[in-house]
Design a protein around this motif. Structure first.
Motif, short mmCIF file in Angstrom:
data_model
loop_
_atom_site.label_atom_id
_atom_site.label_comp_id
_atom_site.label_asym_id
_atom_site.label_seq_id
_atom_site.Cartn_x
_atom_site.Cartn_y
_atom_site.Cartn_z
N PRO A 274 0.79 -1.21 -0.08
CA PRO A 274 0.04 0.05 0.10
C PRO A 274 0.67 1.34 -0.07
O PRO A 274 1.87 1.18 0.40
N PRO A 275 0.26 2.39 -0.48
CA PRO A 275 1.15 3.63 -0.43
C PRO A 275 1.10 4.16 1.38
O PRO A 275 0.78 3.19 1.95
N ARG B 193 -11.47 6.08 4.13
CA ARG B 193 -11.36 6.89 2.70
C ARG B 193 -10.95 5.76 1.73
O ARG B 193 -9.66 5.39 1.56
N PRO B 194 -11.80 5.13 0.87
CA PRO B 194 -11.40 4.27 -0.46
C PRO B 194 -10.18 5.05 -1.33
O PRO B 194 -10.73 6.13 -1.78
N VAL B 195 -9.40 4.36 -1.79
CA VAL B 195 -8.32 5.07 -2.68
C VAL B 195 -8.06 4.18 -3.76
O VAL B 195 -7.71 3.03 -3.69
N PRO B 196 -8.20 4.45 -5.02
CA PRO B 196 -8.12 3.61 -6.23
C PRO B 196 -6.88 3.16 -6.31
O PRO B 196 -5.54 3.81 -5.93
N ALA B 197 -6.44 1.97 -6.91
CA ALA B 197 -5.12 1.27 -7.00
C ALA B 197 -5.42 0.97 -8.43
O ALA B 197 -6.21 0.80 -9.28
N ASP C 145 -5.37 -1.85 -11.77
CA ASP C 145 -6.39 -2.83 -12.13
C ASP C 145 -7.63 -2.78 -11.51
O ASP C 145 -8.34 -3.94 -11.07
N GLU C 146 -8.12 -1.78 -11.26
CA GLU C 146 -9.61 -1.53 -10.42
C GLU C 146 -9.58 -1.75 -9.18
O GLU C 146 -10.91 -2.01 -8.49
N ALA C 147 -8.40 -2.13 -8.24
CA ALA C 147 -8.34 -2.47 -7.21
C ALA C 147 -8.54 -1.00 -6.10
O ALA C 147 -8.61 0.06 -6.58
N ILE C 148 -9.06 -1.28 -5.07
CA ILE C 148 -9.37 -0.24 -4.06
C ILE C 148 -8.45 -0.47 -2.72
O ILE C 148 -8.61 -1.64 -2.17
N TRP C 149 -7.80 0.54 -2.31
CA TRP C 149 -7.06 0.40 -1.11
C TRP C 149 -8.14 1.11 0.08
O TRP C 149 -8.73 2.10 -0.36
N LEU C 150 -8.16 0.65 1.22
CA LEU C 150 -8.94 1.18 2.27
C LEU C 150 -8.01 1.23 3.58
O LEU C 150 -7.83 0.32 4.23
N ALA D 93 -9.24 -4.21 -1.71
CA ALA D 93 -10.32 -4.96 -2.68
C ALA D 93 -9.94 -5.06 -3.96
O ALA D 93 -9.81 -3.93 -4.55
N VAL D 94 -10.64 -6.04 -4.49
CA VAL D 94 -10.38 -6.51 -6.01
C VAL D 94 -11.65 -7.05 -6.45
O VAL D 94 -12.55 -7.48 -5.74
#
Length: 254
Positions: free
Chosen positions: A179-180, A189-193, A195-200, A245-246
């Motif tokens: 993660p960043p 706060r969800p953050v886009p990554a 291949d359409e993945a999301i960091w939370l 999340a993917v």
């Protein structure tokens, strides 16, 4: 019988009353359950062992029972069958020594013995350490978010599913992502990554700030509501961890 290398624990199915009574005592002590309605019935545990369920215990070298897990055969409304792991507990003096993984491995063998190819369980969304174990260590996925799972406030849970006989993990590449450098102000706060993945980003340790708790729960609930699965939870620093999340892969893609 399973063994843990570090401290030579042994894990096996519990069958007689004395073993099951010790397991029930350990369960109540670790969870600090004082009221009878939250205690375990040894007759029920014995019946589970005989009828599609599990009751496995981990013992230290001196024979003391230091870990316990139990579960039963489950079926959801869509007709999917699985082994449901209701609880796993480890004596605080033996936590962090591989006992939890040992218990899950023993439950896995029991489930496969009953012909159950998947296992499900739940965990508190505020526990990032549990999330890391479930997703990043075991290779399971968070597939649903359940409000008030036990019928009372404060019991929201993330539902986990573990494919017991999967040879290749379709989420392996995603689980290895780092993660960043998130900070406390990013929590929930969800953050886009890629291949359409999301960091939370979430707190690394459970806290009691209601604003943060609501933001984290809302974020996790939203991710699974979009059809994503949680596949990793990685510590960023001492204060912050991050869920990943993917897009969920169907059975054909797996």
């Amino acid at each position: 019988m399973h063994h843990a290398s570090e401290r030579r624990y042994q894990c096996a199915t519990l069958r007689n009353h004395a073993e099951l009574h010790a397991a029930a005592d350990l369960y109540a002590r670790v969870f600090d359950y004082e009221t009878p309605d939250l205690h375990l019935n040894t007759n029920l545990l014995s019946a589970l062992v005989r009828n599609g369920g599990s009751a496995v215990g981990a013992r230290a070298e001196d024979g003391e029972l230091v870990g316990f897990a139990y579960g039963f055969a489950g079926r959801d409304r869509a007709g999917h069958e699985f082994h449901y792991s209701q609880a796993a507990v480890v004596d605080p003096a033996h936590q962090g020594s591989g006992v939890g993984r040992l218990l899950k491995a023993a439950q896995r063998d029991v489930a496969l013995g009953w012909g159950q190819r998947r296992m499900r369980w739940t965990f508190d969304p505020s526990l990032a350490r549990n999330a890391h174990f479930n997703f990043s260590a075991l290779g399971a996925e968070g597939v649903d978010y359940a409000d008030d799972y036990y019928g009372r406030p404060g019991t929201d849970r993330i539902v986990v599913e573990w494919a017991l006989d999967r040879r290749d993990d379709p989420y392996a590449a995603a689980r290895s992502l780092r993660p960043p450098e998130f900070r406390a102000e990013d929590w929930g706060r969800p953050v886009p990554a890629e291949d359409e993945a999301i960091w939370l980003p979430v707190p690394a340790q459970p806290g009691d700030d209601p604003v943060v708790c609501r933001a984290v729960r809302s974020g996790l609930r939203g991710l699974v509501a979009e059809g994503r699965v949680l596949v990793a939870c990685t510590r960023v620093d001492d204060r912050t961890a991050a869920h990943l999340a993917v897009r969920r892969l169907d059975e054909e893609e797996e």
